[in-house]
Structure formats: structure tokens, C-alpha cells
Design a protein around this motif. Structure first.
Motif, PDB file in Angstrom:
ATOM      1  N   LEU A   1       6.944  -0.568   4.714  1.00 36.02           N
ATOM      2  CA  LEU A   1       8.145  -0.724   3.902  1.00 36.02           C
ATOM      3  C   LEU A   1       8.526  -2.198   3.864  1.00 36.02           C
ATOM      4  O   LEU A   1       8.434  -2.884   4.885  1.00 36.02           O
ATOM      5  N   SER A   2       8.980  -2.662   2.725  1.00 34.75           N
ATOM      6  CA  SER A   2       9.447  -4.041   2.633  1.00 34.75           C
ATOM      7  C   SER A   2      10.799  -4.168   3.322  1.00 34.75           C
ATOM      8  O   SER A   2      11.505  -3.172   3.562  1.00 34.75           O
ATOM      9  N   THR A   3      11.184  -5.393   3.643  1.00 37.79           N
ATOM     10  CA  THR A   3      12.498  -5.624   4.243  1.00 37.79           C
ATOM     11  C   THR A   3      13.601  -5.081   3.345  1.00 37.79           C
ATOM     12  O   THR A   3      14.568  -4.470   3.818  1.00 37.79           O
ATOM     13  N   GLU A   4      13.465  -5.272   2.045  1.00 40.53           N
ATOM     14  CA  GLU A   4      14.452  -4.764   1.086  1.00 40.53           C
ATOM     15  C   GLU A   4      14.538  -3.236   1.157  1.00 40.53           C
ATOM     16  O   GLU A   4      15.635  -2.660   1.144  1.00 40.53           O
ATOM     17  N   GLU A   5      13.391  -2.576   1.245  1.00 38.85           N
ATOM     18  CA  GLU A   5      13.382  -1.111   1.321  1.00 38.85           C
ATOM     19  C   GLU A   5      13.967  -0.605   2.637  1.00 38.85           C
ATOM     20  O   GLU A   5      14.628   0.434   2.666  1.00 38.85           O
TER      21      GLU A   5
ATOM     22  N   GLY B   1       2.859  -3.684  -3.171  1.00 41.11           N
ATOM     23  CA  GLY B   1       3.549  -2.916  -2.151  1.00 41.11           C
ATOM     24  C   GLY B   1       3.547  -1.439  -2.454  1.00 41.11           C
ATOM     25  O   GLY B   1       3.330  -0.611  -1.574  1.00 41.11           O
ATOM     26  N   GLN B   2       3.779  -1.084  -3.710  1.00 43.62           N
ATOM     27  CA  GLN B   2       3.757   0.315  -4.121  1.00 43.62           C
ATOM     28  C   GLN B   2       2.376   0.907  -3.890  1.00 43.62           C
ATOM     29  O   GLN B   2       2.234   2.027  -3.390  1.00 43.62           O
ATOM     30  N   GLU B   3       1.347   0.134  -4.222  1.00 44.97           N
ATOM     31  CA  GLU B   3      -0.030   0.591  -4.043  1.00 44.97           C
ATOM     32  C   GLU B   3      -0.340   0.799  -2.565  1.00 44.97           C
ATOM     33  O   GLU B   3      -0.952   1.797  -2.178  1.00 44.97           O
ATOM     34  N   LEU B   4       0.116  -0.126  -1.709  1.00 44.91           N
ATOM     35  CA  LEU B   4      -0.090   0.007  -0.274  1.00 44.91           C
ATOM     36  C   LEU B   4       0.579   1.267   0.256  1.00 44.91           C
ATOM     37  O   LEU B   4       0.014   1.999   1.072  1.00 44.91           O
ATOM     38  N   GLY B   5       1.779   1.543  -0.241  1.00 44.17           N
ATOM     39  CA  GLY B   5       2.488   2.748   0.189  1.00 44.17           C
ATOM     40  C   GLY B   5       1.737   4.014  -0.144  1.00 44.17           C
ATOM     41  O   GLY B   5       1.671   4.949   0.667  1.00 44.17           O
ATOM     42  N   GLU B   6       1.144   4.077  -1.324  1.00 49.92           N
ATOM     43  CA  GLU B   6       0.396   5.272  -1.724  1.00 49.92           C
ATOM     44  C   GLU B   6      -0.888   5.408  -0.894  1.00 49.92           C
ATOM     45  O   GLU B   6      -1.283   6.519  -0.525  1.00 49.92           O
ATOM     46  N   VAL B   7      -1.537   4.282  -0.598  1.00 50.59           N
ATOM     47  CA  VAL B   7      -2.727   4.319   0.256  1.00 50.59           C
ATOM     48  C   VAL B   7      -2.353   4.848   1.640  1.00 50.59           C
ATOM     49  O   VAL B   7      -3.066   5.659   2.237  1.00 50.59           O
ATOM     50  N   GLN B   8      -1.207   4.394   2.154  1.00 49.14           N
ATOM     51  CA  GLN B   8      -0.761   4.840   3.470  1.00 49.14           C
ATOM     52  C   GLN B   8      -0.426   6.330   3.478  1.00 49.14           C
ATOM     53  O   GLN B   8      -0.721   7.041   4.441  1.00 49.14           O
ATOM     54  N   ARG B   9       0.183   6.807   2.408  1.00 45.23           N
ATOM     55  CA  ARG B   9       0.493   8.238   2.314  1.00 45.23           C
ATOM     56  C   ARG B   9      -0.786   9.066   2.420  1.00 45.23           C
ATOM     57  O   ARG B   9      -0.859  10.045   3.177  1.00 45.23           O
ATOM     58  N   GLU B  10      -1.817   8.678   1.677  1.00 49.82           N
ATOM     59  CA  GLU B  10      -3.090   9.398   1.702  1.00 49.82           C
ATOM     60  C   GLU B  10      -3.739   9.303   3.079  1.00 49.82           C
ATOM     61  O   GLU B  10      -4.318  10.268   3.580  1.00 49.82           O
TER      62      GLU B  10
ATOM     63  N   ASP C   1       5.835  -9.611   7.223  1.00 50.30           N
ATOM     64  CA  ASP C   1       5.589  -9.121   8.589  1.00 50.30           C
ATOM     65  C   ASP C   1       4.875  -7.772   8.627  1.00 50.30           C
ATOM     66  O   ASP C   1       4.950  -7.052   9.625  1.00 50.30           O
ATOM     67  N   ILE C   2       4.175  -7.401   7.540  1.00 53.75           N
ATOM     68  CA  ILE C   2       3.394  -6.159   7.498  1.00 53.75           C
ATOM     69  C   ILE C   2       1.922  -6.501   7.766  1.00 53.75           C
ATOM     70  O   ILE C   2       1.323  -7.321   7.075  1.00 53.75           O
ATOM     71  N   TRP C   3       1.371  -5.851   8.803  1.00 56.11           N
ATOM     72  CA  TRP C   3      -0.032  -6.065   9.175  1.00 56.11           C
ATOM     73  C   TRP C   3      -0.730  -4.722   9.294  1.00 56.11           C
ATOM     74  O   TRP C   3      -0.186  -3.775   9.862  1.00 56.11           O
ATOM     75  N   GLU C   4      -1.923  -4.637   8.760  1.00 52.50           N
ATOM     76  CA  GLU C   4      -2.700  -3.396   8.756  1.00 52.50           C
ATOM     77  C   GLU C   4      -3.837  -3.496   9.765  1.00 52.50           C
ATOM     78  O   GLU C   4      -4.640  -4.426   9.722  1.00 52.50           O
TER      79      GLU C   4
END
Length: 221
Positions: A128-132, A5-14, A171-174
């Protein structure tokens, strides 16, 4: 997020940095319909200052400033916020708009009960995860003054892109390089627990069209 999830977030930021760099006015200059609604709700509640989360290049932040609000606009894209500052200066709104680079996975850089209103258009439904998401709404609640209003929009599980593309779980889809957390209704209801009231308004946006909910919820005074 942690691990994948952290890795996905950084990819999305870029991905967003590159997108804003290549398409500096990708959403145009007109405010979104949810921002127009939010301004009316904020004004009716007597709000003077607005925190916008995920402001991007600032079409809604600039609209809030033109409408008389003092705005703090945050985003994790330095490129988007640079465009916003340039536009605010060009319009003579520099004194009304402040920007801050911020990742909503981190605590908000504001004191408790320090803002009148918070706006977030399609920010909560990013990667973002449900927790986040729960942690972010708790932060919004923390920084809002009593009686404060929170307006947010999210794509939901009735959207045409739900289950399309690459699934990342939760429920996260790219699709097309953009990862979206599609909201089930029970998540919206859970995020409204403990708030005084919550209105959920369905609407559509764009050519697909994207199917969204606009949620307006207020804190007890």
C-alpha cells in the motif's frame, strides 16, 4: 494505487490467493501474540464486536470469536476466507464470525461509528502507498465508535528485509514474492494524530526474525 502501484497490488492479490491455496494453514492455528494483546485491550475497553482487516485464513478471527467477540473478518483473498468459514463452522462459531471479501484500498463496507474495535496484523504494511495507508486509517477512524480501539502491527525500517529484494519506491520492497511497506517511525506518529492515545510496542516474530511495531490507539469518547 494507480499505475504501477495498482498493478503491484493485483499481483500481490494473486500471490496471496495461490499461497493460501497451497498452504491453507500457513500460520498455524494458534493466535498471534498481537491478537492476544488486542483481545485484552478490547475487553478492557468494553468492546463487543471486532473488525479484523486482512484476516487471512482466520487464526486470529477465530480466537476473537472464542474469546466472546462478534467478528467481521475481511480479506482480499477469497481462498483464505473460505478456509476461515469452514473452520468457524467446524468449531461451532459460525454465528460469531462473518466474512467479507474486501480490498483495503477501497472504503470499508461499514456505517459510521458501527464497530467497537479494529485489528490488523501486518495488513497496513502490505503493498500500500503511504497515501493509501492514511486513507485506510481514516476509514478505521470513521467506522469506530467513540472510545473505540485500533490495534495494528507493521514491519518497520529496522527489519532485516528493509532494502532487500526489489524496490518499488515509497519504502516498499519485494522479497520472495511478498511486497512489504516498511514503516518509518514518523509514519506511525502521523497516523496517530487526532487519536486520544497511542502506544507503540516493538516486538519480533518468526525465524528471521521480522521486526515489528504493535500500535494501540484509541478514539476520544
Amino acid at each position: 494505487m494507480h499505475g504501477d502501484g495498482q498493478e503491484l497490488g493485483e499481483v500481490q492479490r494473486e500471490h496471496w490467493e495461490q499461497t493460501y491455496g497451497a498452504h491453507p494453514r500457513m500460520y498455524g492455528d494458534r493466535p498471534s501474540d498481537p491478537a492476544v494483546h488486542a483481545a485484552e485491550s478490547f475487553r478492557a475497553a468494553g468492546a463487543r464486536d471486532v473488525l479484523e482487516l486482512g484476516a487471512g485464513h482466520g487464526r486470529d478471527a477465530l480466537f476473537f470469536a472464542r474469546s466472546g467477540f462478534t467478528v467481521l473478518a475481511t480479506d482480499f483473498s477469497l481462498v483464505g476466507l473460505s478456509r476461515l468459514r469452514e473452520a468457524a463452522t467446524a468449531e461451532g462459531l459460525a454465528e460469531k464470525v462473518t466474512t467479507a471479501v474486501h480490498d483495503v484500498r477501497d472504503p470499508l463496507p461499514l456505517a459510521d461509528a458501527s464497530v467497537d474495535a479494529v485489528f490488523a496484523h501486518m495488513l497496513l504494511c502490505m503493498a500500500l502507498s503511504t497515501e493509501e495507508i492514511h486513507a485506510l486509517v481514516a476509514e478505521v477512524r470513521r467506522v469506530l465508535r467513540p472510545g473505540g480501539t485500533f490495534v495494528y502491527t507493521v514491519r518497520h525500517t529496522g527489519d532485516a528485509h528493509y532494502t532487500a529484494g526489489t524496490g518499488h519506491g515509497d519504502d516498499i520492497w519485494e522479497h520472495g514474492g511478498f511486497a512489504v511497506h516498511f514503516f518509518p517511525r514518523h509514519l506511525v506518529d502521523a497516523l496517530a494524530e487526532g487519536w486520544e492515545s497511542a502506544e507503540v510496542h516493538p516486538f519480533e516474530e518468526g525465524e528471521l526474525p521480522r521486526r515489528l511495531w504493535r500500535v494501540t490507539q484509541t478514539l476520544r469518547r
